[in-house]
Enzyme design. Structure first.
Site, short mmCIF file in Angstrom:
data_model
loop_
_atom_site.label_atom_id
_atom_site.label_comp_id
_atom_site.label_asym_id
_atom_site.label_seq_id
_atom_site.Cartn_x
_atom_site.Cartn_y
_atom_site.Cartn_z
N ALA A 160 5.77 13.88 5.69
CA ALA A 160 4.58 12.96 5.96
C ALA A 160 4.05 13.23 7.42
CB ALA A 160 5.34 11.49 6.30
N TYR A 186 -2.63 7.50 10.42
CA TYR A 186 -1.70 8.27 11.41
C TYR A 186 -1.46 9.68 11.21
CZ TYR A 186 -0.67 3.71 13.47
OH TYR A 186 -0.82 2.43 13.93
N LYS A 187 -1.91 10.21 10.29
CA LYS A 187 -1.34 11.62 9.73
C LYS A 187 -2.38 12.64 10.09
CE LYS A 187 2.48 9.70 8.36
NZ LYS A 187 2.40 8.49 8.73
N VAL A 188 -1.95 13.95 9.78
CA VAL A 188 -2.45 15.05 10.13
C VAL A 188 -3.93 15.10 9.35
CG1 VAL A 188 -2.58 17.69 10.23
CG2 VAL A 188 -0.46 16.49 10.51
#
Length: 363
Positions: A160, A186-188
């Site tokens: 994740a 919130y992720k890449v």
């Protein structure tokens, strides 16, 4: 704080979204192609190719990806899955919702599973090991792969927080039986909400697909092979898939930027007494989204965190196991008789006190 991918939103994402809206549907099912939304399938094909996997399944969250993958792997009541004590709560929740037991193991100074402690947690009920590649850094996949092979265990990678990371040149999410990813903000890379599963095993894919789409065979084409599972509606929507496809095309650009920013930050901080950077099992394979510092003294870490307006990792209740509800307080809502529990008595309670992370946003 939104992840780095969010900061790369631009004309590509807008164009894809408008293309979906111009077709006047926003669900997984296209009017002319039941069971196979155009943009969902485009994203799934592109992700499978980008990461080098035989199959990709788009779902509505990283948590759904974990549950679908566990179901695809056949994890259920009576099974144990070894999970690190530093993770995101969904890693544990997904195991419990499958009726299995989550067994917590120690982490090493990479903040990922400690293979030596994993070995100590293996019992006759152990079915799988779940390395969680925390804060963009790969777990010790060589050692964990050897353990899984030695004991005949499944290996489920929770990626994740590490989309685009690698280990010894191989993309994270493709080193085990399956890999799961999140696409929240919130992720890449992000589609604001969503996730996906990668696997090379056609049966794992078929079972995961069946579970995520109310028991249908993949793309609602009856192949007659596999297991039909009475499942749920966990599909990735067309609007989210359209954004995810644009973001996927920017993954290398995003990683290049945040890696550069992290390296400049680390050079600026330099070497400090009583402070060291976390160990990386493969420095070339980390995403570079976070600079993590380990302090020899917990009070020193808390003082620095307060001065920076941040907090130590111990104070992250959805990531550090000690911040979760006590053992026995988790209930499966559908059937209390199938309650699963955490074995939390083995984890070093002081491990997270002297850890501090600084998030790299790509700015």
């Amino acid at each position: 704080m939104p992840g780095p991918g969010y900061r790369f939103f631009g004309d590509e994402e807008r164009a894809n979204v408008m293309a979906v809206l111009d077709r006047w549907y926003a669900g997984r099912e296209a009017f002319d192609d039941p069971g196979e939304g155009e943009w969902v399938r485009r994203f799934e094909r592109a992700a499978a190719e980008r990461f080098g996997a035989a199959h990709c399944l788009g779902v509505n969250s990283g948590t759904s990806a974990l549950v679908a993958a566990l179901v695809g792997l056949g994890i259920g009541p009576g099974d144990e899955v070894i999970v690190p004590g530093y993770m995101f709560v969904a890693s544990i929740a997904a195991v419990l919702h499958c009726g299995a037991d989550a067994v917590l193991a120690e982490i090493d100074e990479s903040l990922t599973l400690d293979p030596a402690d994993v070995r100590a947690r293996i019992t006759p009920r152990t079915r799988a090991i779940m390395p969680v590649h925390m804060l963009g850094a790969p777990s010790d996949m060589d050692a964990l792969r050897a353990l899984a092979d030695e004991h005949g265990l499944l290996l489920l990678e929770d990626c994740a927080q590490s989309a685009g990371g690698s280990h010894r040149g191989r993309p994270l999410g493709t080193l085990g039986s399956a890999g799961t990813f999140s696409l929240n903000h919130y992720k890449v890379i992000t589609s604001l909400q969503g996730g996906f599963v990668l696997t090379d095993d056609p049966l794992v894919f078929q079972r995961a697909y069946s579970f995520h789409d109310q028991g249908w065979f993949p793309y609602r084409q009856d192949s007659g092979r596999g297991d039909l599972l009475l499942g749920m509606n966990l599909g990735l929507g067309e609007l989210h898939a359209a954004v995810a496809l644009a973001q996927l095309g920017k993954l290398d650009r995003v990683l290049g930027r945040v890696r550069d920013v992290k390296q400049r930050l680390v050079r600026a901080v330099g070497d400090l007494p009583g402070v060291r950077r976390r160990h990386l099992h493969d420095p070339e394979g980390e995403c570079g989204t976070t600079a993590v510092y380990v302090f020899d003294d917990a009070a020193h870490a808390r003082d620095v965190a307060a001065r920076l307006g941040t907090r130590t990792l111990l104070d992250s209740p959805t990531h550090y196991y000690g911040g979760l509800p006590a053992p026995g307080s988790y209930h499966l809502p559908a059937d209390p008789a199938l309650r699963s529990y955490l074995r939390m008595d083995v984890y070093d309670e002081g491990h997270g006190e002297a850890l501090l992370d600084v998030r790299v946003t790509g700015e």
